[in-house]
Design a protein around this motif. Sequence first.
Motif: not given
Length: 645
Positions: A224, A229, A233, A237-240, A242
């Motif tokens: 993470e 990433h 950050r 809506n950002y999901d690491y 995914t």
Amino acid sequence: MSNSSTDSDIENAISNEEEEYLEQEEESPAVAKSHRPGFVSHNSDEKLGCGKGIIKDFKQTVGTWWCQEMSNFSLKTVGVSIFLFFAAVAPAITFGAIYQNSTNSMMGAIEMLLATAWQGIVYGLVGGQPMMINGATGPVLAIQTVLFEMSNNMDIPFLCFNAWVGIWLMIYLIFAAFVDLNRLMKHLSRFTDEIFASLIASIFILDALGNPLNQNGIYWYFVEDHKSHDAFRDDPNYDYLTTAFLSLTLMVGTTATAFLLRSMKHARFFPNQSIRNIICDFAVFTSIVAWVCIGNFLFSSVETEKLNVPDTFAPTLECCDASCHTSWPADCPDQEAAWGRRPWLVNLMDTNGKPWAPVFCAVPAIFAFILVFLDDGITWHLVNHPANKLTHGDAYNYDTVVLGIMAGINSILGLPWLVASTVPSVIHIQAMAEKDKNGRITHAVESRLTHIGIHLLIGASVFALNVLKMIPVPVLYGVFLFMGIVSLSTNEFWQRFKMFFMQGSRLPDYPFTKYLPKNKIHMFTFCQVLLFILLTVFRSVKVIAIAFAVVIKICIPIRMYLLPRWFTEEELILLDGEDDEIEALVEKFENDGHVEEVVDEAEDQNAAFNYTTDAAYTVVPARTANKPRRRRKLSASLKSVFSGK
């Protein structure tokens, strides 16, 4: 017959074979090479000092084959050029970013791209071995990083210090070619070649899957707090995870698709062989385009890491003041804007009041010379391996001069040094080769057009940096993985390493598995494993990285003086000999009727080895188990072949 007489007969037999090959070379060098693949012209009997080796290399390569290599255009040329462009531009940008971090922005991606482009184009036009690809390597990066730290400790501007080391490096390389120091390359064998090639291939694979040293690779997307990433950050809506799973899909998809399309050459699909050949030639390029489109359009809502390239074509270093000894903003955070960028030409007199610095630079240049000389020599030796079926000759001395001059020019321009890059060179040959159904090369097209095309595209990419920013990094990881796997598949060290985990009665069909006991095979492989680990440690630890070249050099005397104490000459031929030497030995077995005897003796030793190691799981062949064990050693059986008994 006594042992001394037997040994004398062996030496006479080998000496007679050498004389026959030398006579063939005098009559026709091309024919001699075809009869004895891999026969290096830099032998000790032929005096090539005083620049004679440089002249000879030029005549037998550029002077003989240049027109043919510049005119053999085909669709394969286009496909290979595009594929290797992606394979070369990604490491160039990656290495550039590492150089920027390691040298406080004194060098960066733009410098690396420029060095790769101009050196590749010029080498493609005038170089002696056009199947060899120049590029950045980890060991050279380590050397230049050490030079940066030395310059800081001595309070000498890095670019000036690096330039003088590069000039001395150029002088050393030209002198080495002038006195034919490349004759030492005849001492290289598969033992050293395979260790070095495996190290380079492992770097490509680790950089794709997850390198713990530089935090490159797919694995790190699942961490993470990884730097990839950071740019997203602030997006709620950002999901690491995914992003990580999509990145994994892009990498695996790129690699798998490339292998699938590459296999179409010998498939039953499509109307004719011409179409299958085109699909094979453009396999990697098609895979890259397909998965770039999937990543950018089909999953446009999922963010993935893209290539981090500069916005403009200009020197990376933004200076705090006119001296350009410091980097903005790292060294002057309170300054609102940079004074400007450094000039392209390095000021060789900018020694910060230390007039002795240019002379002192001759000392670290010795370590750089050893590394560059061995790095180039080992890669050239691999490129000219008999299995690659190259017929246009080698040019060790001539290319040493060419690359030495290029290193000097790069130093004066403040660009990184480039050397012969192992994996891209091997992949270049593989891509330009015709193979049989067993994957063995039957013919290789030797062309300068692919070399020039690859680096023309890299040069053009400098002016299309925004296009490069659209390429997802995971797709390029897929290309790295593909290159590493293909490179390892042709490496005999890797094949023997896998035998540690195989059932003894189901080993692959190699001459050494037929005629040698398993413990000898494993012992030889274990020696290579230890040296591989040692090289990895020296390459990975910055404090001792400058001694990496010395460790490579140690592999040569270990093979020459230590291994003969543990293995007989005949065993080393089977494990480490050239293809023609192995074929000659096997032919002797067959002609003299010793095949059954030697095979039975190897099986007896394998039976004993299996009994002590895995008796519960290994089935000893019936004819071996029911036969009384012979007491005579394998070496005695092999010597009887040479002595004619």
